[in-house]
Structures are given as C-alpha cells and as structure tokens.
Design a protein around this motif. Structure first.
Motif, PDB file in Angstrom:
ATOM      1  N   THR A 119      -5.473 114.854  17.998  1.00 33.29           N
ATOM      2  CA  THR A 119      -5.679 116.283  18.212  1.00 33.29           C
ATOM      3  C   THR A 119      -5.507 116.965  16.860  1.00 33.29           C
ATOM      4  OG1 THR A 119      -3.336 116.574  18.764  1.00 33.29           O
ATOM      5  CG2 THR A 119      -4.867 116.255  20.605  1.00 33.29           C
ATOM      6  N   PRO A 120      -6.442 117.839  16.472  1.00 34.16           N
ATOM      7  CA  PRO A 120      -6.415 118.378  15.101  1.00 34.16           C
ATOM      8  C   PRO A 120      -5.313 119.389  14.826  1.00 34.16           C
ATOM      9  CG  PRO A 120      -8.246 119.313  16.342  1.00 34.16           C
ATOM     10  CD  PRO A 120      -7.642 118.253  17.211  1.00 34.16           C
ATOM     11  N   ASP A 121      -4.480 119.701  15.829  1.00 33.80           N
ATOM     12  CA  ASP A 121      -3.336 120.570  15.559  1.00 33.80           C
ATOM     13  C   ASP A 121      -2.194 119.809  14.902  1.00 33.80           C
ATOM     14  OD1 ASP A 121      -3.058 119.132  17.929  1.00 33.80           O
ATOM     15  OD2 ASP A 121      -1.665 120.566  18.800  1.00 33.80           O
ATOM     16  N   LEU A 122      -2.322 118.471  14.796  1.00 30.70           N
ATOM     17  CA  LEU A 122      -1.298 117.672  14.122  1.00 30.70           C
ATOM     18  C   LEU A 122      -1.473 117.762  12.616  1.00 30.70           C
ATOM     19  CD1 LEU A 122      -1.197 114.312  16.156  1.00 30.70           C
ATOM     20  CD2 LEU A 122       0.116 116.398  16.546  1.00 30.70           C
ATOM     21  N   SER A 123      -0.389 117.605  11.884  1.00 34.20           N
ATOM     22  CA  SER A 123      -0.481 117.478  10.433  1.00 34.20           C
ATOM     23  C   SER A 123      -1.012 116.089  10.098  1.00 34.20           C
ATOM     24  CB  SER A 123       0.904 117.662   9.802  1.00 34.20           C
ATOM     25  OG  SER A 123       1.768 116.589  10.158  1.00 34.20           O
ATOM     26  N   VAL A 137      -7.218 110.807   9.551  1.00 36.99           N
ATOM     27  CA  VAL A 137      -6.044 111.516   9.029  1.00 36.99           C
ATOM     28  C   VAL A 137      -6.467 112.576   8.011  1.00 36.99           C
ATOM     29  CG1 VAL A 137      -3.993 111.245   7.577  1.00 36.99           C
ATOM     30  CG2 VAL A 137      -4.394 109.680   9.475  1.00 36.99           C
ATOM     31  N   ALA A 138      -7.521 112.287   7.253  1.00 36.94           N
ATOM     32  CA  ALA A 138      -7.997 113.218   6.222  1.00 36.94           C
ATOM     33  C   ALA A 138      -8.841 114.339   6.801  1.00 36.94           C
ATOM     34  CB  ALA A 138      -8.803 112.458   5.168  1.00 36.94           C
ATOM     35  N   GLY A 139      -9.000 114.383   8.123  1.00 39.10           N
ATOM     36  CA  GLY A 139      -9.781 115.445   8.749  1.00 39.10           C
ATOM     37  C   GLY A 139      -9.117 116.796   8.621  1.00 39.10           C
ATOM     38  N   ASP A 140      -9.774 117.818   9.136  1.00 42.30           N
ATOM     39  CA  ASP A 140      -9.259 119.178   8.995  1.00 42.30           C
ATOM     40  C   ASP A 140      -8.684 119.682  10.314  1.00 42.30           C
ATOM     41  OD1 ASP A 140     -11.493 119.715  10.548  1.00 42.30           O
ATOM     42  OD2 ASP A 140     -12.683 120.478   8.878  1.00 42.30           O
TER      43      ASP A 140
END
Length: 660
Positions: free
Chosen positions: A200-204, A172-175
């Motif tokens: 998927t990293p496009d999520l908040s 969750v703390a990823g970018d």
C-alpha cells in the motif's frame, strides 16, 4: 390452508432469491471479520458512515492509480477505509472490483465495525480505528499452486529469489501513489517465472521493504517446492507462477518487466532505432526551451503553483463548498487566529467535521508556503501527524482543510493553570512519545526527509484521546534522503524553540527539530513556557533554570507541582532526555531514532548532557524579559545590511525581508 401455503411459498421464494443473489456475487479469495474492533447496530450513524465511505471509494473517478483512502463521520462513529487494486488493473475494473468487495464484505460481516477482504484484483478494508500509514502484517493468508516442481528445485528457488528481490527494490522505490512491480525471469528447463509484488503506497520505503521481506520469509510455509504461490498481508503481498497471470500491457511504465526475450532485431539495429530519434527529440526540446527562455524571462515574484498542486488535485474543493461548511466563515465557528490567518470549524455535506485554515491576504504565508504545505502534508500519513483533507485556491482565497482535532492544541492545556491539571504524567508521557514518533517518521521513516522547523506547543494538536498530532507544515523543508543539513538566509520559526546554529547562522538539519523537541519536553515536564519560566518572583528562561538545577542535583525543582504523585524516575529521565536534545553542540544531540529508543527502553544508559545553548541571552536585549509573551518578528537577509524588529500580540515567528 391454501392461503397459508401461498404465503409460505412466497416467503421461501424470497429467501431463495436472496441466497441466489449472494452466491451470484464473486467469492473472495479470503476475508476476515475483525471482531476486536466491535460491532454497530442496524440503521446506526456508524452504518450510515460506512455506506458513505464505501460509496466514496468505489465511485471515485478521479483516482486512476488504484489506491483509495478515506474516512467518514467523526468521533466514535468515524469509519476509515482503504481500497487497493493490483497495479496492472484498469481503473474501471478496479472500481468494479471494489464495488463487489463493498457489497460482499458488508453481507459477510454484518454489523462488524472492521473487516477486510481480498479478490485477485483488489483488497478492501475498513475499521473504526485509523489505518492510514500503518504497516499491518495481520490478518493475512497464503495460497499455493497445486503443481510441484519436478526437477532442479535449488535452481528454481535461486531464480525465484533473484526475481522477487529485483521486483522488491522497484516496488520500494515507488511513490505515494503506487508501490508495485511485476516482471518475469528465467527458470530451470528453459521456462519462465512470473511474479508481482505490491505495498500500500501509504507506507514509507522502509516499511514497504520490511513488509515484503517478512512476506518472502513465508515462502517455505506457503509454497516450498510448488510452481506458484502467494503471501498476502493487509499492507503488502506478492505472487509468483510459472505462467503469465498479470496484464503486461497495462503495467505502469515505471515498472518495466524483466523479460530477457528478444524481438529478432540485432543489437546495432536496436541502438540505432532508439538513439537516433532520442537525440533528435532532445535537440528539439533544447531548442524550444532556449527559444522560450529568450522570449519570456519570468520575474522572481511569479510563482505558478498550479502544475505542482495538480499532483494532489483530487484533494481540491471549490470555495463555495468550504464557505457553506463553515457557515460563511462565521465568528461562531472560529477556532482561533494563527500567525497566517484564522482557523474555522466546519462540516462537509457528508457529516465530516473539518478545521479550515483561511490564510489572510497580508499574511507572511504566500504562494511558496501554501504550495509547500499542500504538497508536503498530502504525502504524509501517520497517526501523529495532522491529516490534510483538502484545499482550495479560488477568488484570491487560499484555504487548507484538515481533520478536526477536538482538544485544540497542547499549549491550551499545558500553560493554563486550571486546564493543566487534566494532564497527568501518563498523558504527558504519551504526548512526548507521540511527538517523538511523528518526528521520527518525518526524519527517517517517510519516503521524504522533512525538517519541520517550527515545532512548538501550539503546533501540537490533541485528539479526543489526547494523542498528539504535529501540525503546521508551512515552514517545513524537504531534504533528500542522503542530505544532512542546509543553509538559508530566510530564518523562520519561533524564538525559544529555535536551535542556535539556525537562529544565528541559518544552518538547519534534523538536529534543529531535535532541539525544539527538547524544549517541548522540558515545557511538558514543567508546565511552563520556555521563555517565561517563573521561579518564585523571578522570571528566567527554562533551559537556564533546568541546566542549573540539573548541575546542582535539584532537577526535581522544575517539575510541575501537579505531578508530585507521579513516577519521579520517568519524569527525571524525561528531563535528562530534554537536556540532551538542547545541547549547544549539534553533534552531541541525539537523533530522533535514538530518542525513541531512550523513551521506550530503560536498558539504554543515557550520556551526561553538556551545557545547553543559551543563545537567547546573547541575542535578545535584557529588557525583553517583560515582553516574553509578545511576538518577535525579526528579519535578516544576506542581501541587505538593514533589518527590522516588530512586536505584536502573537507568538514569536521570524521571516525574511527581501529588498526591492
């Protein structure tokens, strides 16, 4: 007869070769043909766009973090795609996996506009609707290890939960490039548990957390009492096993494993080995830094933006590509003139239609604003925010490329007596709700907290279905997630939409955007500009008129006459919400989260609004009423007693003059 037999044999051989080729392709773990998105015909424009999209994903060698999102085509033939590789997969293997997925998925789902397929190392998804920045939980699947846990089931479940929760917080703390974590932990009977989680990293952050929490709730259904299993969704997934199944050597450095094992060194030896070189390195770095600072002191005007823009270098286009796309910035392709330069329509070599913002060399937007807009917008993915496609910094030119939005901006419809009739109340309410969702994403749901600071009708673009998209982030300000407000001596924005505490004192917060949203709501309801509301022969500001009529019980007087056959209850509730947003007291204004609830639920009782901020009356001279449609560019600085006011034919914007 012999000739017939030969032809038959040749035909059967060809079929056999095709079958062999199909079966030679690695099989998906799971795939779905998404029939609800419709079908396309063979050799159609959509099929060609799909081929171009898939090719652009698996042949992209610039991306090395395993997440690809792109689109191809326009209007009803536009295709959107997402490719996601597991976080421990090498770039070449990732592209190979996505290539296999492209080949197999189009064969398994012929003529389907939407499909999704999973291999162990990657997921590929495409659709005729935008899928960027959306948390999707369906379709999905579950799988489990065939081996059962023989003893200590309760302890196993506790250990599994602890490991997954630890990894979830890391993912969750990823970018915006990677939201992935993998590791291992202890299990009963002196065994180890291995697991990975990914979004998927496009999520908040909030969306990723919610998606994984929901997936974890599927453990009892998928793999209760099993030594391993996985729950896979379009937007997130997790897997656990009692053996190592990921490449620990290629895990991202930001996601170290949680292994508790040692290498035989004592604690004191480990501390010495780590601390001594670290201290030496820090001393060396500090010495070099001091030397360079003394040797070269950069001036205030020097702004090297290349390093920061490098983080989105995959979006960089060369100048000639954009020049050709816009037919050398021809007047025929010019869409309009903004405060910072002209906007042109263009078409890339792959047929994608774009809007190009060409910043004028003498515009107020210099390096700082350009860097701000590129870095911010590149990280934002939401259906109600305009999407950045690319940029260019060459030959003293600064160009921003956005998705082309065919219906231009809201002000072209709302403030034109003829065009306004195309906006019935259903469309206007849809626009209000979309703007609210876009602002909510900026304020709370993205991994960044962003204050737009220049929300107005001309910065709301409308797509072919009249869905609103917030644009122009050159003035936006980035907050940390725990920051609530800030001060500035550089006031930027548009009179009439600016909150009083910001216009007069330089104080801004999420409530500044809420104020602008309230003004926008009242404009949408009335069909008139805030700063030149016409009441018969009189011209006054909209907030004053709306408040006066609300207080006197005649709020229906401000409603656009073209809406007379619409839902009066819904319109009056919108006026109520607009007045709550423009209250003079910052603390009394609702948050965008509360506004979204107010718009979507009639069960919420709205509080009584207090008097709006009539700061325009006390800060603009009385003879300004004849110049509401002119640009007001005012300057204030904490460093100078002087300032200036300049009028032009553009919309109002305010910027700071720094003394030399």
């Amino acid at each position: 007869m012999a000739m017939v037999s030969s032809r038959t044999l040749f035909f059967l051989s060809a079929i056999f070769m095709l079958i062999v080729q199909a079966y030679a392709q690695p099989a998906f773990l799971y795939h779905f043909c998404l029939n609800e998105t419709g079908t396309y015909t063979t050799n159609s424009t959509y099929e060609e766009n799909l081929k171009q999209l898939l090719s652009s994903i698996y042949s992209n060698t610039k991306i090395d973090y395993g997440f690809y999102n792109s689109s191809s085509g326009q209007n009803s033939d536009q295709v959107y795609g997402i490719g996601l590789c597991r976080g421990d997969v090498k770039p070449d293997d990732c592209r190979g996996c996505l290539k296999n997925s492209s080949d197999l998925l189009t064969r398994l789902c012929p003529n389907e506009k939407g499909a999704i397929g999973w291999y162990d190392q990657c997921m590929l998804r495409y659709s005729s609707s935008s899928i960027f920045g959306l948390m999707e939980t369906n379709p999905g699947f579950i799988m489990s290890n065939t081996n059962n846990i023989s003893s200590n089931l309760a302890q196993f479940n506790d250990d599994l939960r602890a490991l997954l929760e630890n990894l979830r917080s890391k993912a969750v703390a990823g970018d915006s490039l990677r939201k992935f974590a993998a590791g291992n932990g202890s299990a009963p009977d002196f065994k180890r548990l291995y697991a990975l989680v990914q979004c998927t990293p496009d999520l908040s952050d909030k969306e990723c957390d919610s998606c994984l929490q929901g997936a974890f709730e599927g453990i009892p259904q998928c793999c209760s009492g099993k030594q391993g299993g996985r729950v896979v969704r379009p937007s997130c997934n997790f897997r656990f096993e009692d053996y190592s199944f990921f490449d620990a050597a290629y895990l991202p450095s930001t996601n170290p494993t949680t292994s508790e094992g040692g290498n035989g060194l004592s604690t004191s030896q480990t501390v010495i080995i780590i601390v001594v070189p670290s201290v030496a390195l820090v001393v060396l770095i500090i010495s070099i830094y001091i030397y360079l600072r003394v040797k070269r002191r950069p001036t205030k005007k020097e702004e090297n933006i290349d390093d920061e823009i490098g983080s989105v270098e995959s979006l960089q286009f060369n100048f000639d590509t954009i020049r050709v796309a816009t037919e050398d910035f021809s007047e025929a392709n010019k869409l309009g003139q903004g405060g910072f330069g002209a906007v042109y329509k263009g078409m890339l070599y792959n047929g994608q239609v774009i809007a190009v913002k060409r910043l004028s060399t003498n515009s107020g937007q210099g390096d700082l604003e350009f860097k701000n807009e590129v870095l911010l917008v590149a990280k934002l993915q939401h259906r109600n925010l305009v999407r950045l496609i690319g940029f260019s910094v060459e030959r003293n030119e600064r160009l921003l490329m956005y998705e082309f939005v065919p219906n231009t901006s809201l002000d072209h419809f709302l403030f034109d007596p003829i065009m306004r009739e195309q906006l019935n109340w259903e469309k206007r309410y849809k626009i209000i709700g979309g703007i609210a969702r876009g602002l909510l994403y900026l304020h709370e749901d993205s991994r960044l907290r962003i204050i737009h600071r220049d929300l107005k009708a001309s910065n709301i673009l409308l797509d072919e279905e009249m869905n609103p998209k917030i644009s122009d982030f050159g003035m936006a300000k980035l907050f940390s997630l725990d920051q609530t407000q800030a001060n500035t001596s550089r006031i930027v924005g548009t009179y009439g939409y600016m909150a009083p505490e910001y216009a007069m004192h330089g104080q801004f917060s999420v409530k500044s955007d809420v104020f602008s949203f309230g003004v926008l709501v009242l404009e949408i309801v009335s069909g008139q500009r805030n700063n030149c509301f016409r009441n018969g022969e009189n011209v006054e500001d909209l907030l004053s008129y709306a408040w006066k009529n609300w207080r006197e019980g005649t709020a229906s007087h401000i409603i656009d006459p073209t809406l007379r056959h619409s839902s009066i209850t819904e319109i009056m509730r919108s006026i109520h919400i607009g007045l709550l947003c423009v209250q003079e007291s910052v603390t009394d204004r609702p948050t965008m989260a509360m506004i979204a609830l107010m718009l979507n639920s009639y069960s919420i009782t709205l509080p009584i609004p207090s008097q709006p901020a009539f700061f325009m009356h006390s800060n603009i001279e009385s003879d300004m009423s004849s110049q509401w449609e002119h640009n007001l560019e005012a300057t204030r600085s904490d460093h100078s007693e002087g300032g200036y006011i300049q009028h032009s034919a553009n919309e109002a914007s305010i910027t700071e003059l720094y003394p030399r």
